[in-house]
Design a protein around this motif. Structure first.
Motif, PDB file in Angstrom:
ATOM      1  N   UNK A 205     -20.368   8.574   9.968  1.00 47.69           N
ATOM      2  CA  UNK A 205     -20.227   7.149  10.248  1.00 47.69           C
ATOM      3  C   UNK A 205     -21.108   6.334   9.315  1.00 47.69           C
ATOM      4  N   UNK A 206     -20.647   5.131   8.993  1.00 43.47           N
ATOM      5  CA  UNK A 206     -21.426   4.186   8.200  1.00 43.47           C
ATOM      6  C   UNK A 206     -21.412   2.838   8.905  1.00 43.47           C
ATOM      7  N   UNK A 207     -22.457   2.051   8.685  1.00 40.65           N
ATOM      8  CA  UNK A 207     -22.524   0.711   9.253  1.00 40.65           C
ATOM      9  C   UNK A 207     -22.180  -0.333   8.209  1.00 40.65           C
ATOM     10  N   UNK A 208     -21.335  -1.280   8.594  1.00 43.45           N
ATOM     11  CA  UNK A 208     -20.880  -2.349   7.689  1.00 43.45           C
ATOM     12  C   UNK A 208     -21.038  -3.662   8.455  1.00 43.45           C
ATOM     13  N   UNK A 209     -22.225  -4.260   8.345  1.00 47.11           N
ATOM     14  CA  UNK A 209     -22.574  -5.370   9.225  1.00 47.11           C
ATOM     15  C   UNK A 209     -22.695  -6.701   8.486  1.00 47.11           C
ATOM     16  N   UNK A 210     -21.923  -7.667   8.931  1.00 47.85           N
ATOM     17  CA  UNK A 210     -22.009  -9.021   8.374  1.00 47.85           C
ATOM     18  C   UNK A 210     -23.132  -9.785   9.078  1.00 47.85           C
TER      19      UNK A 210
END
Length: 303
Positions: A205-210
């Motif tokens: 899993x990877x985090x892609x946070x705006x």
């Protein structure tokens, strides 16, 4: 024990796609070269989408052709976003070694973004995934709207887990979880991660946070503590989403690297070089960097 963090730079694609003024191909290639020289080794460079929908990405083939001119180093990975089989074939013709596919955890967003249901969007990727497997092309999956949707409101974590699992089943080596409108807080991010990690290992899993509400760095830290080691970010905090009004850019790469430097986690990225790159592209675009770290470091240099 020191942890290694993989930073996936999405500035040239996710960061620039929403710019109103055309960014020249030469500028994009220069940006990619500067990012490489910071030590970044995963840089999403373009989206093979219709220029009708995302005009800023119309020069995707030219950007790919120009990568050698950007003094790009061996060992750097340049994934390309490919929403369908036609885009995949075009990307392969341009030399792609990795592609990204995407689905939403929200039916409303899926309809607005690609004009089909979640189930239909995933089904479209079956032949693409099969062909990628045959050719030895790596596939990375994205899930949009993992916390909330501008059309459907809050999203149930179980739905995110379901979509992430389906992308993994297609052959994605990793699934990036996108807080597309930046509505997440550490609490909501952790609830979502707990649900997803029951099905998809945290190592995939990877985090892609705006950063719309200023919570992106806090959400990265919460995810790091949960066990994630891969995070997407955008130089100078560039970005937004054409289908999510008001959403700002991803967490700035400089802010993310500053955080991990403070945690003694290894990113392999030079923070001073990142700040220089952020200042340069922000100047080209005629604005101040969104990154607080960059603003603070530039101010300190000028004293």
């Amino acid at each position: 024990m020191t942890r290694n963090i993989r930073v996936v730079e999405v500035g040239p694609r996710d960061g620039l796609q929403n710019e109103k003024e055309v960014v020249t191909t030469a500028t994009k290639i220069e940006l990619i070269g500067r990012l490489v020289r910071t030590g970044l080794r995963d840089i999403e460079v373009a989206s093979f989408v219709s220029p009708k929908w995302v005009p800023q990405m119309a020069d995707h083939a030219e950007v790919m052709a120009g990568l050698p001119a950007a003094q790009c180093s061996p060992g750097v990975n340049y994934p390309l976003l490919t929403p369908n089989m036609k885009a995949f074939e075009a990307a392969i013709a341009c030399g792609a070694k990795e592609v990204a596919i995407f689905a939403a955890a929200s039916e409303g967003f899926s309809q607005k973004n690609i004009n089909c249901s979640i189930a239909e969007s995933i089904q479209r990727f079956v032949p693409l995934a099969d062909e990628a497997r045959r050719l030895g092309i790596r596939v990375r999956g994205y899930v949009s709207c993992v916390i909330a949707c501008p059309y459907d409101g809050p999203i149930q974590p179980a739905k995110v887990a379901e979509v992430a699992s389906r992308l993994l089943d297609l052959g994605s080596y990793e699934v990036s979880l996108g807080d597309t409108i930046g509505a997440g807080t550490p609490s909501s991010i952790l609830k979502m991660l707990e649900a997803v990690a029951r099905i998809v290992p945290a190592t995939q899993l990877a985090g892609h946070y705006h950063d719309t509400f200023g919570m992106a760095v806090a959400n990265v830290y919460a995810s790091y503590e949960f066990g994630l080691s891969t995070f997407d970010s955008s130089i100078a905090g560039l970005g937004g989403c054409p289908y999510a009004k008001g959403a700002t850019g991803n967490v700035a790469t400089e802010d993310l690297v500053y955080l991990f430097n403070g945690l003694d986690a290894q990113t392999g990225v030079d923070l001073d070089a990142l700040v220089d790159c952020a200042a340069w592209i922000s100047n080209v675009l005629g604005r101040a960097p969104n990154s607080r770290v960059t603003r603070a470091m530039l101010a300190k240099r000028s004293q």
